[in-house]
Design a protein around this motif. Structure first.
Motif, mmCIF file in Angstrom:
data_model
loop_
_atom_site.group_PDB
_atom_site.id
_atom_site.type_symbol
_atom_site.label_atom_id
_atom_site.label_comp_id
_atom_site.label_asym_id
_atom_site.label_seq_id
_atom_site.Cartn_x
_atom_site.Cartn_y
_atom_site.Cartn_z
ATOM 1 N N PRO A 150 0.816 -1.231 0.000
ATOM 2 C CA PRO A 150 0.000 0.000 0.000
ATOM 3 C C PRO A 150 0.846 1.276 0.000
ATOM 4 O O PRO A 150 0.325 2.346 -0.323
ATOM 5 C CB PRO A 150 -0.816 -0.129 1.292
ATOM 6 C CG PRO A 150 0.010 -1.003 2.177
ATOM 7 C CD PRO A 150 0.697 -1.970 1.266
ATOM 8 N N HIS A 151 2.106 1.161 0.313
ATOM 9 C CA HIS A 151 2.967 2.336 0.379
ATOM 10 C C HIS A 151 3.812 2.525 -0.879
ATOM 11 O O HIS A 151 4.672 3.414 -0.910
ATOM 12 C CB HIS A 151 3.897 2.226 1.592
ATOM 13 C CG HIS A 151 3.176 2.013 2.892
ATOM 14 N ND1 HIS A 151 2.372 2.975 3.473
ATOM 15 C CD2 HIS A 151 3.118 0.924 3.712
ATOM 16 C CE1 HIS A 151 1.861 2.511 4.602
ATOM 17 N NE2 HIS A 151 2.296 1.259 4.772
ATOM 18 N N ALA A 152 3.590 1.708 -1.903
ATOM 19 C CA ALA A 152 4.379 1.818 -3.127
ATOM 20 C C ALA A 152 3.978 3.073 -3.902
ATOM 21 O O ALA A 152 2.819 3.510 -3.879
ATOM 22 C CB ALA A 152 4.170 0.580 -3.995
ATOM 23 N N ALA A 153 4.948 3.642 -4.606
ATOM 24 C CA ALA A 153 4.683 4.812 -5.442
ATOM 25 C C ALA A 153 3.762 4.435 -6.594
ATOM 26 O O ALA A 153 3.843 3.325 -7.141
ATOM 27 C CB ALA A 153 5.999 5.387 -5.973
ATOM 28 N N LYS A 154 2.877 5.368 -6.976
ATOM 29 C CA LYS A 154 1.884 5.062 -8.009
ATOM 30 C C LYS A 154 2.516 4.813 -9.370
ATOM 31 O O LYS A 154 1.988 4.038 -10.168
ATOM 32 C CB LYS A 154 0.883 6.215 -8.109
ATOM 33 C CG LYS A 154 0.010 6.366 -6.870
ATOM 34 C CD LYS A 154 -1.008 7.461 -7.063
ATOM 35 C CE LYS A 154 -1.922 7.603 -5.825
ATOM 36 N NZ LYS A 154 -2.939 8.654 -6.007
ATOM 37 N N ASP A 155 3.636 5.489 -9.649
ATOM 38 C CA ASP A 155 4.272 5.339 -10.963
ATOM 39 C C ASP A 155 5.373 4.277 -10.963
ATOM 40 O O ASP A 155 6.123 4.142 -11.930
ATOM 41 C CB ASP A 155 4.851 6.669 -11.424
ATOM 42 C CG ASP A 155 5.860 7.236 -10.425
ATOM 43 O OD1 ASP A 155 5.904 6.719 -9.287
ATOM 44 O OD2 ASP A 155 6.590 8.186 -10.788
ATOM 45 N N SER A 156 5.466 3.508 -9.898
ATOM 46 C CA SER A 156 6.520 2.496 -9.809
ATOM 47 C C SER A 156 6.158 1.263 -10.632
ATOM 48 O O SER A 156 4.996 0.867 -10.712
ATOM 49 C CB SER A 156 6.742 2.097 -8.345
ATOM 50 O OG SER A 156 7.691 1.055 -8.258
ATOM 51 N N SER A 157 7.189 0.664 -11.233
ATOM 52 C CA SER A 157 7.006 -0.585 -11.988
ATOM 53 C C SER A 157 7.916 -1.696 -11.461
ATOM 54 O O SER A 157 8.026 -2.748 -12.080
ATOM 55 C CB SER A 157 7.298 -0.355 -13.476
ATOM 56 O OG SER A 157 8.635 0.104 -13.655
ATOM 57 N N ASP A 158 8.558 -1.431 -10.338
ATOM 58 C CA ASP A 158 9.471 -2.405 -9.751
ATOM 59 C C ASP A 158 8.692 -3.380 -8.881
ATOM 60 O O ASP A 158 8.063 -2.990 -7.890
ATOM 61 C CB ASP A 158 10.525 -1.682 -8.906
ATOM 62 C CG ASP A 158 11.562 -2.638 -8.320
ATOM 63 O OD1 ASP A 158 11.526 -3.836 -8.664
ATOM 64 O OD2 ASP A 158 12.409 -2.172 -7.535
ATOM 65 N N PRO A 159 8.695 -4.682 -9.225
ATOM 66 C CA PRO A 159 7.950 -5.658 -8.413
ATOM 67 C C PRO A 159 8.399 -5.682 -6.960
ATOM 68 O O PRO A 159 7.590 -5.949 -6.065
ATOM 69 C CB PRO A 159 8.242 -6.994 -9.106
ATOM 70 C CG PRO A 159 8.638 -6.634 -10.494
ATOM 71 C CD PRO A 159 9.331 -5.313 -10.396
#
Length: 386
Positions: A150-159
């Motif tokens: 839930p804390h991941a950046a919205k534009d992140s693509s790193d699994p």
């Protein structure tokens, strides 16, 4: 003189030529050569046999064993591969597996994970026993569920940032003690050898939930029980320069061998080649491609000199000789005792998987070979009695 040198070469060297290999078979058996006493003599064997330690660090020992036959080396190698027992996953009870890895493939991967557990403290499971007990079974639980971070950046693509528990490692395997195992084994002693082996990858909503039963077995039954990754040995290279090699030819000769085998030195203003460390050579026989240089070099291997690389502790040699001494003190007839002694001086080259400490691995292999010899002698006694 030439005939005597040829006989000695045939007895002690395996010669590598441009198109073949000579003297590949052992020929120094009693009565084969006139003037040579090749009958077995224990005192002579003990005088000639030696172990030379070349390199040692925390995990690896490189040593030379001189004065034995290849058959004994190979016997020990095969025992290490197939007859020293270890603990490994035998049965997998899958409660839930929604990953892309099929149940059968997942079970196979789990079986190949080396388990850090002393097999000497366990018994072999009886055939047909489905449940197992604390004396013959180790139990592990693997329960991992992948969720979104839930804390991941919205534009992140790193699994690694987007998901939690998306990679299932051996560190997720939890030991579940059976019976009184928790009292017998301190925490942390029963575990996978490595905690970073990747088992599977998950995505949000996928889950693996299973129970593993580890049992005692040998590599002869399945490769997952083998305590070594590989086991091999090689004969000591013997490189001889038949005539001086100087100038540019010396530089060219050094390039025909592995680095460090041939060194070039300045002697009275001339470059002169000399054999520095033949044990580093892999015998690619590149020198035979040079029409001039191939006539000035003889490539051979010393027949009874084995180079061994083995992850073993300092006490290995003492334990080996101690095992021999213990056998000598047993109630075996003296006429057969010297034959037994012959069989227990051998080299081995092993790369351990880390399941067992190196000294334990060698000691157990020695015990297996001693047991084989005792059984063989018992069978000989039975035949003589009949």
């Amino acid at each position: 003189m030439a005939a005597a040198q040829a006989v000695e070469e045939m007895r002690s060297r395996v010669v590598l030529g441009e198109f073949g290999v000579r003297n590949v078979h052992t020929t120094d058996f009693p009565g084969n050569y006139s003037g040579y006493d090749d009958a077995w003599d224990q005192d002579r064997f003990e005088k000639n046999f030696r172990v030379d330690v070349v390199h040692m660090d925390e995990n690896t020992l490189e040593f030379d064993m001189v004065g034995i036959d290849a058959a004994i080396a190979n016997a020990f190698r095969r025992i290490l591969l197939a007859e020293v027992p270890t603990m490994a996953v035998e049965k997998v009870l899958v409660y839930n597996n929604t990953s892309i890895v099929q149940d059968e493939i997942l079970a196979h991967r789990l079986g190949l994970i080396p388990i850090h557990a002393d097999p000497r403290l366990f018994e072999y499971r009886n055939q047909g026993d489905e449940e197992g007990t604390e004396i013959d079974t180790l139990q592990f639980r693997l329960q991992v569920r992948c969720t979104r971070n839930p804390h991941a950046a919205k534009d992140s693509s790193d699994p690694n940032e987007l998901y939690v528990n998306h990679k299932v490692y051996t560190r997720h395997m939890t030991w579940v003690p059976l019976g009184n195992q928790a009292d017998l084994f301190p925490e942390g002693t029963i575990r996978p050898v490595h905690d970073d082996i990747l088992i599977a990858q998950l995505r949000p909503g996928q889950e693996i939930d299973l129970l593993m039963h580890c049992v005692k077995g040998i590599g002869k039954d399945h490769a997952k029980f083998s305590p070594v990754a590989t086991a091999s040995y090689r004969l000591l290279p013997d490189i001889t320069l038949l005539e001086p090699v100087e100038g540019e030819a010396a530089e060219e000769l050094s390039r025909c061998f592995s680095p460090g085998v041939i060194e070039v030195h300045e002697v009275q203003g001339k470059k002169v080649a000399r054999v520095a460390n033949p044990r580093l050579d892999t015998f690619s026989r590149e020198v035979f491609r040079n029409e001039k240089l191939k006539k000035v070099v003889r490539l051979a291997r010393v027949r009874d000199h084995y180079i061994c690389e083995y992850p073993v502790c300092r006490e290995w040699s003492g334990q080996l000789f101690g095992a021999i001494a213990s056998l000598q003190s047993s109630d075996v007839k003296s006429s057969k005792q010297s034959w037994l002694n012959c069989l227990f001086w051998f080299p081995v080259s092993v790369e351990s998987t880390g399941v067992l400490p190196p000294d334990v691995l060698v000691s157990e292999a020695i015990k297996v070979l001693m047991g084989k010899c005792r059984r063989f002698l018992d069978e000989l006694d039975a035949v003589q009695m009949d």
